[in-house]
Scaffold this active site. Sequence first.
Site, PDB file in Angstrom:
ATOM      1  N   GLY A  37       4.173   3.818  -9.872  1.00  0.00           N
ATOM      2  CA  GLY A  37       2.803   3.778 -10.369  1.00  0.00           C
ATOM      3  C   GLY A  37       1.795   3.482  -9.280  1.00  0.00           C
ATOM      4  O   GLY A  37       2.083   3.645  -8.100  1.00  0.00           O
ATOM      5  N   GLY A  91      -0.654  10.919  -2.560  1.00  0.00           N
ATOM      6  CA  GLY A  91       0.733  11.166  -2.158  1.00  0.00           C
ATOM      7  C   GLY A  91       1.583  11.510  -3.366  1.00  0.00           C
ATOM      8  O   GLY A  91       2.301  12.528  -3.383  1.00  0.00           O
ATOM      9  N   HIS A  92       1.478  10.667  -4.399  1.00  0.00           N
ATOM     10  CA  HIS A  92       2.196  10.956  -5.644  1.00  0.00           C
ATOM     11  C   HIS A  92       1.735  12.298  -6.218  1.00  0.00           C
ATOM     12  O   HIS A  92       2.556  13.092  -6.687  1.00  0.00           O
ATOM     13  CB  HIS A  92       1.924   9.871  -6.683  1.00  0.00           C
ATOM     14  CG  HIS A  92       2.374   8.494  -6.297  1.00  0.00           C
ATOM     15  ND1 HIS A  92       1.499   7.464  -6.068  1.00  0.00           N
ATOM     16  CD2 HIS A  92       3.606   7.970  -6.110  1.00  0.00           C
ATOM     17  CE1 HIS A  92       2.161   6.367  -5.767  1.00  0.00           C
ATOM     18  NE2 HIS A  92       3.458   6.645  -5.769  1.00  0.00           N
ATOM     19  N   LEU A 140      -0.747   5.301  -8.855  1.00  0.00           N
ATOM     20  CA  LEU A 140      -0.626   6.666  -8.330  1.00  0.00           C
ATOM     21  C   LEU A 140      -1.803   7.038  -7.431  1.00  0.00           C
ATOM     22  O   LEU A 140      -2.939   6.646  -7.672  1.00  0.00           O
ATOM     23  CB  LEU A 140      -0.520   7.661  -9.486  1.00  0.00           C
ATOM     24  CG  LEU A 140       0.684   7.459 -10.411  1.00  0.00           C
ATOM     25  CD1 LEU A 140       0.728   8.567 -11.473  1.00  0.00           C
ATOM     26  CD2 LEU A 140       2.000   7.422  -9.632  1.00  0.00           C
TER      27      LEU A 140
HETATM   28  P1  AMP Z   1       6.436   4.813  -4.819  1.00  0.00           P
HETATM   29  O1  AMP Z   1       5.565   4.807  -6.036  1.00  0.00           O
HETATM   30  O2  AMP Z   1       5.846   4.112  -3.652  1.00  0.00           O
HETATM   31  O3  AMP Z   1       7.861   4.400  -5.125  1.00  0.00           O
HETATM   32  O4  AMP Z   1       6.532   6.331  -4.369  1.00  0.00           O
HETATM   33  C1  AMP Z   1       6.977   7.331  -5.246  1.00  0.00           C
HETATM   34  C2  AMP Z   1       7.240   8.587  -4.467  1.00  0.00           C
HETATM   35  O5  AMP Z   1       6.028   9.021  -3.853  1.00  0.00           O
HETATM   36  C3  AMP Z   1       8.260   8.386  -3.344  1.00  0.00           C
HETATM   37  O6  AMP Z   1       9.138   9.483  -3.287  1.00  0.00           O
HETATM   38  C4  AMP Z   1       7.385   8.313  -2.117  1.00  0.00           C
HETATM   39  O7  AMP Z   1       8.031   8.735  -0.931  1.00  0.00           O
HETATM   40  C5  AMP Z   1       6.267   9.267  -2.486  1.00  0.00           C
HETATM   41  N1  AMP Z   1       5.075   8.975  -1.694  1.00  0.00           N
HETATM   42  C6  AMP Z   1       4.445   7.783  -1.546  1.00  0.00           C
HETATM   43  N2  AMP Z   1       3.408   7.884  -0.671  1.00  0.00           N
HETATM   44  C7  AMP Z   1       3.402   9.176  -0.248  1.00  0.00           C
HETATM   45  C8  AMP Z   1       2.586   9.921   0.660  1.00  0.00           C
HETATM   46  N3  AMP Z   1       1.570   9.367   1.312  1.00  0.00           N
HETATM   47  N4  AMP Z   1       2.879  11.224   0.856  1.00  0.00           N
HETATM   48  C9  AMP Z   1       3.917  11.813   0.203  1.00  0.00           C
HETATM   49  N5  AMP Z   1       4.710  11.173  -0.673  1.00  0.00           N
HETATM   50  C10 AMP Z   1       4.463   9.871  -0.903  1.00  0.00           C
END
Ligand code: AMP
Length: 291
Positions: free
Chosen positions: A31, A36-37, A33
Amino acid sequence: MELARTVAEVRQAVGEARRRGHVIGLVPTMGALHEGHASLIRRAVNETGFAVVSIFVNPLQFGPNEDFASYPRTLDDDLAMCRTLGVNLVFHPAEREMYPKPPKTFVEVEGLGDHLCGASRPGHFRGVATVVTKLFHIVQPDVAYFGQKDAQQAAIIKRMVEDLNMPVTVEVCPTVREADGLAVSSRNRYLNADERQAATVLYRALRAAHDAVARGEKDPDRLRQIMRDVIAAEPLARVDYAEIVDAETMQPLQRLEGKALAAVAAYIGRARLIDNIILPTTGDNSQVGSG
Ligand code: AMP
């Protein structure tokens, strides 16, 4: 868009989608979000017929002194973003739904978590591999999307899927960055204005290593030192690691060969931030900024 809070609701919704002949996509998230997400979610929406986003701050992957309690939780905004992006189903379980009993079963991918974040966050990747396995069993996606931003996590999930014959295709998506290079992250919210400025040091360190390789530097130790020096010059940052590893095995390299990854982690204010880039093979600049 549907919001499911129980495993039973997910199974029902996904089962129906599958009976209608849809390919199922899953984007696991914690979350808060951001863009990137969103880049992962867009791919899931574009490439599959039924896009599922899970939102769960997984206690199992946080250490006792980490930010589990204070991790940003912004469900209303998250749901609005998912709706805008065309997500079919959001799975947002309570902790007791995911862990009705204290778990006795864990997934451990040996070796790949020995260095980088695995070294400074003991048990972190066991928690990640375990919750992703559970999400794969609950949602049963055909395709799951992860970000290169968390390169070690992506490598571990890929290896886990391979080793355990999980019937899912893992897609790793490029890192989304702010205009000044800072990788977008939920934890960037922890930064005040000065720290936000200082946080560009991670990407600057990676670029310094990248540029040194493009100029012919081949010694991983010198590249590690170059990155450490860049981070040391930023008073608000404290380095956790500055490493050159094999992009698949996540083992530190003694020589630059194969697909090499430069990876850094640093503490800035109360945030611990990570970033990485693939290093160019000598004389090839094409991978700059590709994550
Ligand atoms: P998280 O909510 O931090 O667990 O991230 C969920 C997914 O989003 C994971 O696969 C992360 O690698 C991806 N993610 C987070 N930040 C970025 C970003 N800046 N660019 C690409 N993917 C991202």
